[in-house]
Design a protein around this motif. Structure first.
Motif, PDB file in Angstrom:
ATOM      1  N   LEU A  83       0.831  -1.202   0.000  1.00  0.00           N
ATOM      2  CA  LEU A  83       0.000   0.000   0.000  1.00  0.00           C
ATOM      3  C   LEU A  83       0.866   1.253   0.000  1.00  0.00           C
ATOM      4  O   LEU A  83       0.623   2.175  -0.777  1.00  0.00           O
ATOM      5  CB  LEU A  83      -0.935   0.009   1.223  1.00  0.00           C
TER       6      LEU A  83
ATOM      7  N   GLU B 129       0.571   1.077  -4.146  1.00  0.00           N
ATOM      8  CA  GLU B 129      -0.844   1.382  -4.367  1.00  0.00           C
ATOM      9  C   GLU B 129      -1.183   2.840  -4.057  1.00  0.00           C
ATOM     10  O   GLU B 129      -1.870   3.492  -4.845  1.00  0.00           O
ATOM     11  CB  GLU B 129      -1.720   0.452  -3.527  1.00  0.00           C
ATOM     12  N   HIS B 130      -0.731   3.351  -2.928  1.00  0.00           N
ATOM     13  CA  HIS B 130      -1.034   4.725  -2.544  1.00  0.00           C
ATOM     14  C   HIS B 130      -0.466   5.741  -3.548  1.00  0.00           C
ATOM     15  O   HIS B 130      -1.215   6.563  -4.074  1.00  0.00           O
ATOM     16  CB  HIS B 130      -0.516   5.002  -1.129  1.00  0.00           C
TER      17      HIS B 130
ATOM     18  N   THR C  85      -2.246   5.379  -7.141  1.00  0.00           N
ATOM     19  CA  THR C  85      -3.634   5.826  -7.142  1.00  0.00           C
ATOM     20  C   THR C  85      -3.727   7.336  -6.979  1.00  0.00           C
ATOM     21  O   THR C  85      -4.551   7.987  -7.630  1.00  0.00           O
ATOM     22  CB  THR C  85      -4.433   5.115  -6.033  1.00  0.00           C
TER      23      THR C  85
ATOM     24  N   ARG D 292      -7.614   5.215  -1.135  1.00  0.00           N
ATOM     25  CA  ARG D 292      -6.219   4.820  -1.000  1.00  0.00           C
ATOM     26  C   ARG D 292      -5.429   5.621   0.022  1.00  0.00           C
ATOM     27  O   ARG D 292      -4.210   5.517   0.080  1.00  0.00           O
ATOM     28  CB  ARG D 292      -5.513   4.871  -2.354  1.00  0.00           C
TER      29      ARG D 292
END
Length: 142
Positions: A82, A86-87, A90, A132
């Motif tokens: 994350l 991902e963070h 996104t 996110r």
């Protein structure tokens, strides 16, 4: 320095969320009220998003969760994945949507089209950003 950057990034996240919500609400009122496009309100969302992006990129490259974390082992750990993949990915997609929405609205020929463009792009970006944010590690809560 890292702690200060994390706190700045978290504080600017609140500013960004508020700016996006205000931009969406005012643009929604303008759209349904058949009023003109308010470019300054949309610009507040754009500026806060880009400021957050710059601070986030600086933090990404100096943080141990940033670029140095790319490995197969970290891909298996949800929290690490994350924070390093991902963070940021996104958030960049959300900021690109904000930029596209503002740019297309600026070139739009009618106020209805401009309001609709900002509304759609900013709303999708807000949803992406909210889903996110690493809420459990957000330094504002710590």
């Amino acid at each position: 320095m890292l702690t200060g950057m994390k706190h700045l990034h978290s504080t600017l996240a609140i500013v960004l969320l508020l700016a996006l919500v205000v931009s969406i609400i005012i643009t929604l009122g303008n759209y349904f009220g058949k009023k003109g496009y308010n470019r300054k309100i949309a610009l507040i969302g754009l500026i806060s998003a880009h400021l957050q992006l710059v601070i986030g990129l600086v933090l990404y490259f100096i943080s141990p969760y940033g670029l140095q974390s790319f490995s197969g082992a970290n891909m298996k750990v949800a929290q690490s994945r994350l924070l390093f993949l991902e963070h940021p990915l996104t958030m960049i997609i959300g900021i690109i949507l904000i930029t596209i929405g503002y740019s297309k609205a600026k070139k739009a020929t009618s106020a209805v089209t401009a309001n609709k463009t900002v509304l759609i792009c900013y709303l999708i970006a807000l949803i992406l950003i909210v889903i996110r944010i690493p809420w459990e590690t957000w330094s504002i809560f710590i």
